[in-house]
Design an enzyme around this catalytic site. Structure first.
Site, short mmCIF file in Angstrom:
data_model
loop_
_atom_site.label_atom_id
_atom_site.label_comp_id
_atom_site.label_asym_id
_atom_site.label_seq_id
_atom_site.Cartn_x
_atom_site.Cartn_y
_atom_site.Cartn_z
N ASP A 156 0.82 -1.21 0.00
CA ASP A 156 0.00 0.00 0.00
C ASP A 156 0.86 1.26 0.00
OD1 ASP A 156 -2.61 -1.32 0.21
OD2 ASP A 156 -1.95 -1.89 2.21
N GLU A 208 -9.25 -2.29 4.45
CA GLU A 208 -8.87 -1.94 5.82
C GLU A 208 -9.90 -1.01 6.45
OE1 GLU A 208 -4.01 -2.02 5.13
OE2 GLU A 208 -5.12 -0.14 5.04
#
Length: 256
Positions: free
Chosen positions: A38, A138
């Site tokens: 990420d 997330e």
């Protein structure tokens, strides 16, 4: 899962970063580089949007692991300015002040919040925006620390599922070893995202998409994916139990 035109998505992400930096009259962005996919993808996007001279990477380990080398690799591949700062003395000092031994989760939260403090310290000192690295998987499941890695000025990946971030990372040229490694927040030794979530990202994203975007009933999702209904309910519980993380503080309504 949804089908995306990834080249178009990358163009939109790059344009978004450039636009927000311009609107803020900022000198660039600062990103916490963890060694994971990420933060790597975010850094690659930022360099495409702004040029390497306007991107600062902070590598902030508590443990000396392979993640540090992977984070350094990202910064070196991109040619961006970066600093490596151990957060261990800071986190350990919190534990000394608290006068009790922290469990792994509490220490992990302090680690995440310490990193965000350092990111904003650099942002304030150098007129930079903090570019977050959170993804949709997330955020929906609450797999982030409130006021820690969940805090930022802008988060380019926030509407992309983890499996979609992997595809974008491949197209951006992120090193393969970073894309292939097991995702981890680096909060304690041996910690992995999927162990904590109790489900693989591949299956999680399929359930999230059908549950949140398509709004498909739980029973139908279970039949569609050929999985136990309990697995779908587990994901739904992750979403519901983390709702407080996705909103600003609220108070009672006061009328006069």
């Amino acid at each position: 899962m949804r089908e995306l035109d990834y080249n178009s998505v990358i163009e939109k992400l790059v344009s978004f970063i450039a636009q927000k930096v311009k609107e803020a009259k900022a000198g660039g962005v600062v990103i916490g580089i963890s060694g994971g996919v990420d933060s790597a993808a975010t850094a690659y996007l930022a360099v495409k949007a702004l040029g390497r001279e306007k991107v600062l990477g902070l590598i902030m380990p508590y443990y000396e692991t392979q993640d540090v080398e992977d984070a350094r690799l990202v910064c070196n591949e991109l040619g961006i300015e970066h600093r490596i700062m151990s957060i261990k003395p800071i986190v350990d000092s919190f534990e000394n002040v608290l006068s009790w031994e922290l469990d792994e989760r509490n220490r992990g939260n302090i680690m995440a919040r310490t990193r965000m403090i350092l990111l904003y310290a650099h942002a304030n000192a150098r007129n930079l925006l903090v570019l977050g690295t959170s993804n949709r998987s997330e955020v929906l499941t609450g797999y982030f620390t409130k006021w820690g890695d969940g805090a930022s000025d802008y988060a380019p990946l926030i509407n992309l599922y983890k499996t979609e971030v992997w595809e974008i990372a491949r197209r951006l040229g992120v090193p393969g070893r970073i894309i292939r490694k097991k995702p981890s927040a680096g909060l304690w030794e041996g910690q992995t995202d999927e162990d904590e979530l109790g489900i693989s990202y591949q299956l999680l994203d399929e359930i999230l998409y059908l549950l949140v975007d398509v709004k498909m009933p739980e029973e139908t999702i279970a039949k569609e994916l050929k999985i136990p209904i309990e697995t779908v309910q587990h994901v739904k519980n992750l979403i519901q139990n983390s709702a407080h993380k996705r909103r600003l503080p609220v108070g009672p309504e006061v009328r006069t």
